[in-house]
Scaffold this active site. Structure first.
Site, PDB file in Angstrom:
ATOM      1  N   HIS A 122       3.620  -2.066  -5.752  1.00  0.00           N
ATOM      2  CA  HIS A 122       3.870  -1.462  -4.451  1.00  0.00           C
ATOM      3  C   HIS A 122       3.010  -0.199  -4.374  1.00  0.00           C
ATOM      4  CE1 HIS A 122       6.227   0.897  -1.504  1.00  0.00           C
ATOM      5  NE2 HIS A 122       6.778  -0.243  -1.125  1.00  0.00           N
ATOM      6  N   ASP A 199       8.790   0.787 -12.335  1.00  0.00           N
ATOM      7  CA  ASP A 199       9.291   0.855 -10.964  1.00  0.00           C
ATOM      8  C   ASP A 199      10.402  -0.184 -10.834  1.00  0.00           C
ATOM      9  OD1 ASP A 199       9.785   0.402  -8.297  1.00  0.00           O
ATOM     10  OD2 ASP A 199       7.684   0.192  -7.704  1.00  0.00           O
ATOM     11  N   GLN A 202      13.012  -3.004  -7.057  1.00  0.00           N
ATOM     12  CA  GLN A 202      13.467  -4.358  -6.702  1.00  0.00           C
ATOM     13  C   GLN A 202      14.323  -5.001  -7.792  1.00  0.00           C
ATOM     14  OE1 GLN A 202      13.321  -5.661  -3.817  1.00  0.00           O
ATOM     15  NE2 GLN A 202      11.894  -4.232  -2.877  1.00  0.00           N
ATOM     16  N   LYS A 225      18.245   0.450  -1.859  1.00  0.00           N
ATOM     17  CA  LYS A 225      17.956  -0.962  -2.158  1.00  0.00           C
ATOM     18  C   LYS A 225      19.058  -1.589  -3.001  1.00  0.00           C
ATOM     19  CE  LYS A 225      13.001  -0.440  -1.780  1.00  0.00           C
ATOM     20  NZ  LYS A 225      12.475  -1.191  -0.635  1.00  0.00           N
ATOM     21  N   CYS A 365       3.486  -3.133   1.769  1.00  0.00           N
ATOM     22  CA  CYS A 365       3.063  -1.956   0.979  1.00  0.00           C
ATOM     23  C   CYS A 365       2.477  -2.374  -0.367  1.00  0.00           C
ATOM     24  CB  CYS A 365       4.208  -0.974   0.764  1.00  0.00           C
ATOM     25  SG  CYS A 365       4.869  -0.307   2.285  1.00  0.00           S
TER      26      CYS A 365
HETATM   27  N1  PMP Z   1       8.536  -0.068  -5.345  1.00  0.00           N
HETATM   28  C1  PMP Z   1       8.905  -1.268  -4.894  1.00  0.00           C
HETATM   29  C2  PMP Z   1       8.688  -2.459  -5.760  1.00  0.00           C
HETATM   30  C3  PMP Z   1       9.493  -1.379  -3.640  1.00  0.00           C
HETATM   31  O1  PMP Z   1       9.859  -2.577  -3.178  1.00  0.00           O
HETATM   32  C4  PMP Z   1       9.691  -0.220  -2.855  1.00  0.00           C
HETATM   33  C5  PMP Z   1      10.316  -0.288  -1.473  1.00  0.00           C
HETATM   34  N2  PMP Z   1       9.795  -1.283  -0.646  1.00  0.00           N
HETATM   35  C6  PMP Z   1       9.295   1.004  -3.379  1.00  0.00           C
HETATM   36  C7  PMP Z   1       8.730   1.046  -4.629  1.00  0.00           C
HETATM   37  C8  PMP Z   1       9.469   2.285  -2.615  1.00  0.00           C
HETATM   38  O2  PMP Z   1      10.811   2.578  -2.462  1.00  0.00           O
HETATM   39  P1  PMP Z   1      11.262   3.766  -1.494  1.00  0.00           P
HETATM   40  O3  PMP Z   1      10.576   3.525  -0.185  1.00  0.00           O
HETATM   41  O4  PMP Z   1      12.744   3.626  -1.411  1.00  0.00           O
HETATM   42  O5  PMP Z   1      10.822   5.050  -2.131  1.00  0.00           O
END
Ligand code: PMP
Length: 411
Positions: A122, A199, A202, A225, A365
């Site tokens: 991401h 990270d 997910q 999440k 993203c």
């Molecule tokens: N890493 C991953 C794998 C994600 O799916 C996301 C959210 N789509 C993020 C990071 C970023 O999370 P946040 O927008 O809550 O900071």
């Protein structure tokens, strides 16, 4: 045994209709729904318990501080950290990862060093490292993925070298639902004197997480999440690393002593929590953790696997649908990304919305990953334990209707 249909009653958002259809909420990878218990926790804090923490001299503030710190303890248990001082509250995964890049990265990466990430990242686990590499004249390297979307372990051997200082990977990918072999990557990183940043955005809704078993040096995730509120997240870091890192932000709450031309920092975790924290967010996150623990993460993991095992083969079997990543449902944790012929994913998502199905369309993203699939965007259906077969069937039927609507079924 969990009664999964009864569980749905805890999520009032599921009870509504959308465009006169039953709502099938399949955008859980973007954000999960919130059970009533979490919403009530927030309301109760603001109605009955609202004070600032850590500096009050009266009972209400003592209690809020105690609850805030108990939330930290609960997070510690949830991810099996060794010590609650290893839990830093942040705004979310993005801030957690930026914190590591701006403090540990700033302090330890030098010209000529290497930072290794995977192609499945991401943007929030990509851009902080990309920008750090630019700033420090270091090299950013990408681990390739196999055709089935999994991290290529042969390529890992090439990419992690004695020059590597940081390996940063997603635990579960947000486009393909791939599970990274974190333990193996950690072993290799540590053999070369590097650290591993994970990270977990997910992963936390779908898997039991044990940061010690994973040998993660840092582990980042977002409350929203995993049934919690927005604006609260976590950075886990090994105590020995956190203690050596400089602060991320400066201000109240993070100091021990301030003089005119010099200041000393508080102990961890407070050193990294400048300013008034998101107190209600931390309590809401604690409530989300309690909810997840009541069902049990193992049970949730099995439920998610069963739903994906139901959905994926049926999705793959639809003429004209291309599902990205593995054909094996167990390699799709919570996520199925697909396209229908050459229909634009945004058109598809809009058409599915007309049938009450909420999915996401775009690059999620993760532009480098999506481009590596040979497309600019995909449709993404993402599941949580409170989804059911009816949601999957509604998606499948809506896809057939979308095909029919746009070009007579893509024959
Ligand atoms: N890493 C991953 C794998 C994600 O799916 C996301 C959210 N789509 C993020 C990071 C970023 O999370 P946040 O927008 O809550 O900071």
């Amino acid at each position: 045994m969990t009664d999964w249909e009864r569980v749905r009653d805890d999520f009032p958002e599921l009870q509504q209709t959308m465009n006169d259809e039953r709502l099938a909420y399949l955008d859980n990878a973007a954000t999960s729904l919130k059970p009533t218990a979490v919403v009530n926790r927030l309301v109760n804090f603001y109605q009955q318990e609202n004070t600032n923490v850590h500096r009050g001299t009266y009972q209400l503030s003592f209690e809020a501080t105690e609850r805030y710190e108990r939330s930290r303890e609960l997070v510690k248990e949830f991810i099996h950290a060794q010590d609650q001082r290893e839990i830093i509250f942040t705004r979310g995964t993005t801030e957690s990862l930026n914190l590591v890049a701006a403090t540990y990265g700033e302090q330890n990466v030098r010209p000529g060093d290497e930072i290794v990430i995977s192609l499945a990242e991401h943007h929030s686990n990509l851009i902080p490292w990309q920008q750090l590499a630019i700033k420090k004249h270091a090299t950013l390297k990408y681990i390739k993925l196999n055709p089935d979307g999994q991290i290529d372990l042969d390529d890992v051997q090439q990419k992690i070298t004695p020059k590597t200082k940081i390996v940063a990977v997603t635990h579960v990918g947000n486009v393909l639902g791939n599970l990274s072999p974190v333990k193996k990557l950690a072993r290799l990183a540590h053999q070369h004197g590097a650290i591993i940043v994970v990270d977990g955005a997910q992963a936390v809704l779908h898997l039991p997480v044990d940061v010690q078993a994973l040998s993660a040096d840092f582990y980042a995730f977002s409350g929203h999440k995993m049934l919690g509120p927005t604006g609260i997240g976590v950075l886990y870091g090994k105590q020995s690393l956190l203690e050596q890192m400089p602060p991320y932000q400066f201000g109240g709450e993070m100091i021990e002593d301030v003089q005119l031309y010099h200041s000393d920092w508080d102990q961890i975790p407070h050193k990294f929590e400048a300013g008034t924290p998101n107190i209600a967010g931390a309590l809401g996150l604690a409530s989300a953790i309690k909810y997840l623990q009541k069902i049990g993460m193992k049970s949730i993991q099995t439920r998610d696997e069963e739903l994906m095992a139901y959905l994926l083969p049926k999705l793959e079997a639809i003429l004209g649908v291309k599902v990205y990543g593995s054909e094996n449902p167990s390699q799709h944790i919570g996520v199925a990304s697909f396209n229908i012929g050459d229909l634009h994913p945004h058109d598809v998502a809009t058409a599915l919305d007309m049938e009450g199905v909420a999915v996401r369309a775009g690059h999620h993203c993760a532009e480098p990953l999506v481009h590596s699939l040979g497309v600019n965007s995909t449709v993404r259906a993402s599941l949580a334990f409170y989804n059911n077969q009816e949601d999957c069937d509604q998606l499948l039927k809506a896809i057939e209707e979308t095909k029919e609507f746009f070009n007579g079924g893509l024959r």
